[in-house]
Each structure stands twice: as C-alpha cells, then as structure tokens.
Enzyme design. Structure first.
Site, PDB file in Angstrom:
ATOM      1  CG  ASP A   1      -2.177   0.805   1.006  1.00 22.45           C
ATOM      2  OD1 ASP A   1      -3.267   0.197   0.980  1.00 22.45           O
ATOM      3  OD2 ASP A   1      -2.074   2.041   0.831  1.00 22.45           O
TER       4      ASP A   1
ATOM      5  CG  ASN B   1     -22.777  -6.639  -5.040  1.00 24.53           C
ATOM      6  OD1 ASN B   1     -22.865  -7.715  -4.473  1.00 24.53           O
ATOM      7  ND2 ASN B   1     -21.770  -5.815  -4.851  1.00 24.53           N
TER       8      ASN B   1
ATOM      9  CG  HIS C   1     -33.536 -11.247   6.675  1.00 24.35           C
ATOM     10  ND1 HIS C   1     -34.252 -12.119   7.456  1.00 24.35           N
ATOM     11  CD2 HIS C   1     -32.464 -11.936   6.232  1.00 24.35           C
ATOM     12  CE1 HIS C   1     -33.639 -13.288   7.485  1.00 24.35           C
ATOM     13  NE2 HIS C   1     -32.550 -13.197   6.745  1.00 24.35           N
ATOM     14  CB  ALA C   2     -38.809  -6.590   5.573  1.00 23.47           C
TER      15      ALA C   2
ATOM     16  CB  CYS D   1     -20.940  -3.491  -1.929  1.00 27.43           C
ATOM     17  SG  CYS D   1     -19.352  -3.760  -1.152  1.00 27.43           S
TER      18      CYS D   1
ATOM     19  CE  LYS E   1     -18.061   0.831  -4.306  1.00 26.43           C
ATOM     20  NZ  LYS E   1     -17.493  -0.078  -5.294  1.00 26.43           N
TER      21      LYS E   1
HETATM   22  C1  UGA Z   1     -22.250  -7.314  -0.347  1.00 27.74           C
HETATM   23  C2  UGA Z   1     -22.464  -8.694  -0.989  1.00 27.74           C
HETATM   24  O1  UGA Z   1     -23.343  -9.476  -0.169  1.00 27.74           O
HETATM   25  C3  UGA Z   1     -21.135  -9.434  -1.159  1.00 27.74           C
HETATM   26  O2  UGA Z   1     -21.347 -10.675  -1.838  1.00 27.74           O
HETATM   27  C4  UGA Z   1     -20.190  -8.547  -1.991  1.00 27.74           C
HETATM   28  O3  UGA Z   1     -18.920  -9.148  -2.157  1.00 27.74           O
HETATM   29  C5  UGA Z   1     -20.011  -7.216  -1.297  1.00 27.74           C
HETATM   30  O4  UGA Z   1     -21.302  -6.580  -1.145  1.00 27.74           O
HETATM   31  C6  UGA Z   1     -19.109  -6.366  -2.166  1.00 27.74           C
HETATM   32  O5  UGA Z   1     -19.495  -6.027  -3.292  1.00 27.74           O
HETATM   33  O6  UGA Z   1     -17.941  -6.160  -1.786  1.00 27.74           O
HETATM   34  P1  UGA Z   1     -21.855  -6.421   2.158  1.00 27.74           P
HETATM   35  O7  UGA Z   1     -22.101  -5.068   1.571  1.00 27.74           O
HETATM   36  O8  UGA Z   1     -20.678  -6.639   3.034  1.00 27.74           O
HETATM   37  O9  UGA Z   1     -21.740  -7.517   0.966  1.00 27.74           O
HETATM   38  O10 UGA Z   1     -23.117  -6.809   3.044  1.00 27.74           O
HETATM   39  P2  UGA Z   1     -24.482  -7.624   2.862  1.00 27.74           P
HETATM   40  O11 UGA Z   1     -24.518  -8.683   3.885  1.00 27.74           O
HETATM   41  O12 UGA Z   1     -24.709  -8.032   1.479  1.00 27.74           O
HETATM   42  O13 UGA Z   1     -25.566  -6.513   3.280  1.00 27.74           O
HETATM   43  C7  UGA Z   1     -25.749  -5.319   2.526  1.00 27.74           C
HETATM   44  C8  UGA Z   1     -26.922  -4.537   3.067  1.00 27.74           C
HETATM   45  O14 UGA Z   1     -28.153  -5.191   2.790  1.00 27.74           O
HETATM   46  C9  UGA Z   1     -26.903  -4.316   4.587  1.00 27.74           C
HETATM   47  O15 UGA Z   1     -27.302  -2.993   4.887  1.00 27.74           O
HETATM   48  C10 UGA Z   1     -27.926  -5.312   5.106  1.00 27.74           C
HETATM   49  O16 UGA Z   1     -28.513  -4.941   6.334  1.00 27.74           O
HETATM   50  C11 UGA Z   1     -28.952  -5.279   3.980  1.00 27.74           C
HETATM   51  N1  UGA Z   1     -29.776  -6.501   3.914  1.00 27.74           N
HETATM   52  C12 UGA Z   1     -29.217  -7.703   3.614  1.00 27.74           C
HETATM   53  C13 UGA Z   1     -31.148  -6.395   4.136  1.00 27.74           C
HETATM   54  O17 UGA Z   1     -31.695  -5.301   4.397  1.00 27.74           O
HETATM   55  N2  UGA Z   1     -31.904  -7.533   4.040  1.00 27.74           N
HETATM   56  C14 UGA Z   1     -31.370  -8.744   3.757  1.00 27.74           C
HETATM   57  O18 UGA Z   1     -32.139  -9.725   3.672  1.00 27.74           O
HETATM   58  C15 UGA Z   1     -29.989  -8.835   3.534  1.00 27.74           C
END
Ligand code: UGA
Length: 435
Positions: free
Chosen positions: A30, A212, A255-256, A264, A267
């Site tokens: 880095d 995503n 999950h609502a 991620c 964006k």
């Molecule tokens: C997400 C993807 O799940 C990963 O596969 C991906 O690699 C990553 O983005 C990335 O592009 O780097 P992440 O952002 O860490 O991962 O988190 P998630 O678990 O996907 O949750 C994202 C958002 O969705 C959170 O705010 C979570 O609370 C919300 N969410 C998730 C819901 O509101 N309901 C759900 O049922 C699931």
C-alpha cells in the site's frame, strides 16, 4: 506461489491474508505508509471477525508481509492483484472512479520482469481489465503479462468464511495460460469442489455487478412487500419464510428492514445503471430497487415520527446500532446515517450506541450523545429504535429497558423481536411489515 496484493483496504487485506493461509507467499502493498506501519506493528485497521488472528498467524509463519515499495514486490510475483478502492466518482453521477486502478497499473508496469498475471479484484465497470492492459502495455511495451478479472463476493463481517467457502470463483480471461495460473492460486479451493466459472473478461466484470444488483432487487422487493403487509394487516416474516421456501426463490436476502446500505450495494447499483445507460439499454428493475431503497429510508423516518405522536421535537431517541450491518465498523451508507439526521433536525435528542461504529459516528454527528451500552441509551428515552441487529441487542432485558424509559415505545427496524413478546412486556411495538 509469490503473490502481490496492491491495496490493503478491506478486500486487499482479507484476500491477501486468506491467500497466505492457502499456502502462498503474499506481500500486501500500500502507498499509505501509516497503514503499512500499523500493519507491521500488528494492528488491523478494520474490524473484521477473525482477521487479526489470521494476519498474525500468517505473518508469524512467514507467508504474509507488508510493504510500501512496489519495486521490490512485483518482479518475483507470478500473480499481482489490484485491490484498490473504486469509490463512486465525486461528480455524484454514479460512475465508478477508476483513478486508483489505473494509477496502480501504471506504477506496477515498469517492474514486471517474468510472465505475470495481473488480476483486477476491485469491482470495476465492464472494459476496465482491457484498459488496465493498455495502460501497462503503454508504460512497458516489453512486459510479458496478461490481465484477468477475478471479482470478489466477500461480505463484511463474514469475509474470511466467504473466502474459504465461496459459492463460486469467477475468472475472466482470454488466455489459457493466465487461467492456469489462477487455478494454481485457488487450487486448495478447487480441490474442495468450489465451482469455478471461467469466462471472458467482460462477462466476469458484469457478473459482479449483476450479483450485487440482484441482491439489491431482492431486498427492495421484500421491503415493498413489507409495506403492503403493513397496510393490509399481514406479516412479512411469515410471508418471506413461505416465499423463500420455494427453492426457485431461496430464503436468503429476504429480510425486510430499513433499506440496504454499505459500501457495495448503493455504489454498485448506480454503477450498473451507468453502464446500461452508456450502452443505450435500460435496467429498470435495478433502477426501481434504488428508488425503493431511498423511499424505504424516508418511510422509516415517518414511521418513527408517527410512533412518537407526529413530532419528535424535544423527544429522546435511543438509537441502537449505527453501522450498516452487524460485525463491522463500517458506516458507509448505513440506514441510520440517513434516518437520524432529519429527526435530529426536527428537535430529537439522539442517544446512540454501537459496538464498533461510535468512534467514526462521533466524527459525523458530534451532537449526538454516545453511551457505553444499549441500556444507557434507553435512559429517559421516549422511544428505542433498533437500526442494526447486533447480537447483543437480540436478547435485551426488556423490563430493565422499560424501567429506564419515559414511554415504552420500541421501533424495531430489523424485526428482531416478536410483536407478541413486546406487547406482553408492555411495549408499544413497531416493526417493519408486521401488520
Ligand atoms: C455485499 C455482498 O453481499 C457481497 O457478496 C459482496 O462481495 C459485497 O457486497 C461487495 O461487493 O464487496 P456487504 O455489503 O458486506 O456484501 O453486506 P451484505 O450482507 O450483502 O448486506 C448489505 C446490506 O443489505 C446491509 O445494509 C444489510 O442490512 C442489507 N440486507 C441484507 C437487508 O436489508 N436484508 C437482507 O435480507 C440482507
């Protein structure tokens, strides 16, 4: 294999440590000297469960090292990963900012000596890998290299497990030789039957955005259903369970809640819309998901205001959880960051707690009060709002909380508690989609 990881942010550090764990010799590089010095001193700049132990183990075993000097870690590397940030462009137009990617390509080019595979790990628009190859070629016409796209699918809070037990590994390349090197990189996972999708560069780049975006659509869909549930007196938990039991639909990501956040989904959905637009095609389902997500956050503001009798002026709100999801210290695009400010502006007093996010939050919202646990947040509160489903909020002592509050109003934006249980405990309970 000798591997160099350029960029020790979230993806670079997790991937570098995990590749070392698979047996490779990895140098995480880095430009940020402060960050590298902290890593050399054994300090992990982000909160990710298990990462500190994994880094320490692989450093001790001599497979993982850190450096700021590109010149010393490129010549011997057979694989060079680019895992630098691709934030949304400052213009606010949804484009991904590729400045850091191209700068990394330009910087590494002069140091390439033997055949090297340069791998785009960062989430990048279609066509970036070919552009990275052009940049390297321009800088060093003699270089013997190929560029591969290898998107990551790591979730914050579960990243190590996601790396070690992935649903799939995607490799975008036009070259058999580069494909072979990638198989060697991931050989231990190949041997435990992780599916590999080997495809073209453009397809690999698009797979990441499509994944995503689909998950974002799924979340927005269930949030829309939750809103319908609220109006017709139905329950979104039972609905999601029954719908998700259909194997064609699947129960995950139904999950609502208060809308998705993080670094991620917000964006990448915008970047995908830009890609579609640039190529003259529509992506209306993703467009709708983005709109629904913004509306969902606005709806949560109204939900809280209504629960407090229409005005939050002078009311104390206990905010539980500030990060965009549990098991991370990441506040980027967290729902709480959008929902709390309009309440604060209308006179609400915010007493907040988060197990990992308070340090960062206090820089963004210096006027909130930060307390050391969920119970303190409830002292004299007119309402509790659960924003993030951290485990420590899942089994709160409800009588203790109630005794501390002015009025026992519990607004559960993650549907952690059951309406029945809350009613029995003497709370006015408001969930999401629990008509
Ligand atoms: C997400 C993807 O799940 C990963 O596969 C991906 O690699 C990553 O983005 C990335 O592009 O780097 P992440 O952002 O860490 O991962 O988190 P998630 O678990 O996907 O949750 C994202 C958002 O969705 C959170 O705010 C979570 O609370 C919300 N969410 C998730 C819901 O509101 N309901 C759900 O049922 C699931």
């Amino acid at each position: 294999m000798n591997i160099t990881m350029i960029g020790t942010g979230y993806v670079g550090l997790v991937t570098g440590a995990c590749l070392a764990e698979l047996g490779h010799r990895v140098t995480c590089m880095d430009k940020d000297e402060g960050k590298i010095n902290r890593l050399l001193a054994g300090e992990i700049p982000i909160y990710e469960p298990g990462l500190d132990a994994l880094v320490a183990k692989n450093v001790n075993d001599g497979r993982l090292s850190f450096s700021t000097d590109l010149a010393s870690c490129i010549p011997d590397a057979r694989a060079v990963f680019i895992a630098v940030g691709t934030p949304s462009s400052r213009r606010g137009d949804g484009y991904a900012d590729l400045t850091y990617i191209y700068a990394a390509a330009k910087d590494l080019a002069p140091h390439l000596q033997n055949y090297t595979v340069v791998i785009d790990k960062s989430t990048v628009p279609v066509g970036t890998a070919r552009q990275v190859a052009r940049v390297i070629r321009q800088e060093n016409p003699q270089a013997d290299f190929e560029v591969v796209s290898n998107p990551e699918f790591l979730r914050e809070g579960a990243a190590i497990n996601d790396f070690m037990r992935p649903d799939r590994i995607v490799i975008g390349t036009d070259s058999e030789q580069a494909g072979q090197v990638m198989k060697e990189v991931y050989n231990p996972l190949y041997r435990i039957s992780v599916p590999f999708v080997i495809t073209g560069l453009e397809t690999a780049e698009l797979i990441k955005y499509a994944s995503n975006a689909f998950l974002s659509v799924k979340i927005s869909f269930i949030n829309e259903m939750a809103n319908i549930c609220e109006e017709v007196g139905a329950d979104v938990i039972d609905l999601a369970k029954a719908v998700g039991l259909d194997g064609r639909i699947g129960k995950k990501f139904l999950h609502a809640g208060p809308g998705y956040g993080g670094s991620c989904f917000p964006k990448d959905t915008l970047a995908l819309l830009r890609i579609a637009q640039e190529h003259g095609v529509a992506s209306r389902s993703v467009e709708a998901a983005v709109e629904i997500n913004a509306a969902q956050k606005a709806r949560m503001v109204k939900k809280i205001r209504d629960a407090l009798g229409g005005s939050v002026d002078g009311k104390t709100i206990a905010a539980l959880g500030l990060t965009f999801k549990p098991e991370t210290d990441d506040l980027r695009d967290a729902p709480a960051l959008t929902i709390l400010p309009p309440l604060f502006e209308k006179g609400a007093i915010i007493q907040a707690h988060d197990p990992q996010g308070m340090k960062e939050a206090s820089k963004i919202f210096p006027d909130f009060t930060y307390v050391k646990n969920a119970y303190e947040a409830c002292n004299n509160a007119d309402a509790v709002v659960l924003f993030t489903e951290w485990n420590q909020y899942r089994a709160l002592d409800l009588q203790d909380i109630k005794a501390r509050m002015k009025t026992p109003i519990f607004i559960d934006l993650r549907n952690v508690y059951s309406p029945e249980q809350m009613r029995q405990a003497g709370f006015t309970y408001v969930g999401v989609g629990r008509g």
